[in-house]
Motif scaffolding. Sequence first.
Motif, PDB file in Angstrom:
ATOM      1  N   LEU A  21       0.840  -1.187   0.000  1.00  0.00           N
ATOM      2  CA  LEU A  21       0.000   0.000   0.000  1.00  0.00           C
ATOM      3  C   LEU A  21       0.874   1.235   0.000  1.00  0.00           C
ATOM      4  N   GLY A  22       0.558   2.157  -0.944  1.00  0.00           N
ATOM      5  CA  GLY A  22       1.266   3.409  -1.013  1.00  0.00           C
ATOM      6  C   GLY A  22       2.708   3.256  -1.430  1.00  0.00           C
ATOM      7  N   THR A 179      -8.578   3.149   2.282  1.00  0.00           N
ATOM      8  CA  THR A 179      -7.931   1.985   1.670  1.00  0.00           C
ATOM      9  C   THR A 179      -8.628   1.611   0.370  1.00  0.00           C
ATOM     10  N   LYS A 182      -7.684   4.145  -2.393  1.00  0.00           N
ATOM     11  CA  LYS A 182      -6.298   3.958  -2.826  1.00  0.00           C
ATOM     12  C   LYS A 182      -6.112   2.689  -3.659  1.00  0.00           C
ATOM     13  N   ASN A 183      -6.998   1.721  -3.481  1.00  0.00           N
ATOM     14  CA  ASN A 183      -6.891   0.484  -4.246  1.00  0.00           C
ATOM     15  C   ASN A 183      -7.889   0.405  -5.394  1.00  0.00           C
ATOM     16  N   ALA A 242      -2.448  -0.516  -4.688  1.00  0.00           N
ATOM     17  CA  ALA A 242      -2.131   0.906  -4.577  1.00  0.00           C
ATOM     18  C   ALA A 242      -0.698   1.192  -5.026  1.00  0.00           C
ATOM     19  N   THR A 246      -0.513   7.218  -7.182  1.00  0.00           N
ATOM     20  CA  THR A 246      -1.950   7.344  -6.996  1.00  0.00           C
ATOM     21  C   THR A 246      -2.296   7.556  -5.523  1.00  0.00           C
ATOM     22  N   SER A 247      -1.571   6.914  -4.622  1.00  0.00           N
ATOM     23  CA  SER A 247      -1.819   7.127  -3.199  1.00  0.00           C
ATOM     24  C   SER A 247      -1.504   8.560  -2.799  1.00  0.00           C
TER      25      SER A 247
END
Length: 314
Positions: A21-22, A179, A182-183, A242, A246-247
């Motif tokens: 993530l991120g 979350t 972001k996904n 993610a 984009t995050s």
Amino acid sequence: MSTRTGRLVPRLTAAAAATALGGAILIPASTASAASRNGVCESGEFCYYFNSGNAGSVSDFTGSIADYGTTQPTCYEFKGPGNGKGECVKNEAASAWNRSGKTVRVYYNSNYGGAYQDFKPGAKGNLNATLKNQNASHRFLSSTPPTGCKTDGTHSKLPTTILVYRVSLNRVDRVPFKTYVKNVLPNEWVPSWPQESLRAGAVAVKSFGWYWALHSTRKTSDGRCFDVYDTTSSQVYRPGSAKASTSAAVDATWGTRMTRSGKIMQAHYCATTTACGAWVNGDWMSQYGSRDKANAGWSHSRILKSYYSGIVLD
């Protein structure tokens, strides 16, 4: 009912879907939290047991853990005496005891995702059939989370979670709302596109999900309620997809609310003007158009206002 056509982005590769993530590596726990673990389930702790019926080796925790790890010596392991001692906790726990003063939520996926089971303060028992030996993270909840079908969001307050129907899995997941956004964004916008295009997309993706969290009355064939599909019937959601770019766009615009007449707008979008067809009425945005306008120096707010008529960004 599908609200979008002309989907832009092809499916990601398995390698891309595995991106953290991120774009960041999540650290399992603080030194202080890890140092207090001694394999004894003490007051104030949440504890896993290797066997059902609160038997076998114990792994005790004083805080939330996003990812237990899978290999020694870096994983969180069962530390107490008994069956399973030394085994990594991830996907190996069968029961739990919550001796803390907060509800603890056990998740199927790392990073607090997927199916979950709550253990209230003092609760003791087996993990359910979905979570038994399929535990990947847990979180100490600071407040009572929303349950059932109703969101805790309003037109002025973001929902904390959204109910996502995982179509191929025939499963409904309650996903933290940020979350979720972001996904979704990297599966609907191209992550290498200019920053202002991604920011415009982030606002649109968030607004679409926010709208359905407030308005959905959808149910599966067996009666489970949900807000959005994880497919192009709503927006394409893939846990773990993610990207850093984009995050960053989501973080930069998280405080922005897009409304029309004081209400959260159901923001439609599609690839091009041709693909959007009859939607050319101030309710849609062209994804490629947002890219071209960003390349021409437009800000994300100007891009959004050029496509969505009568909106207010605050």
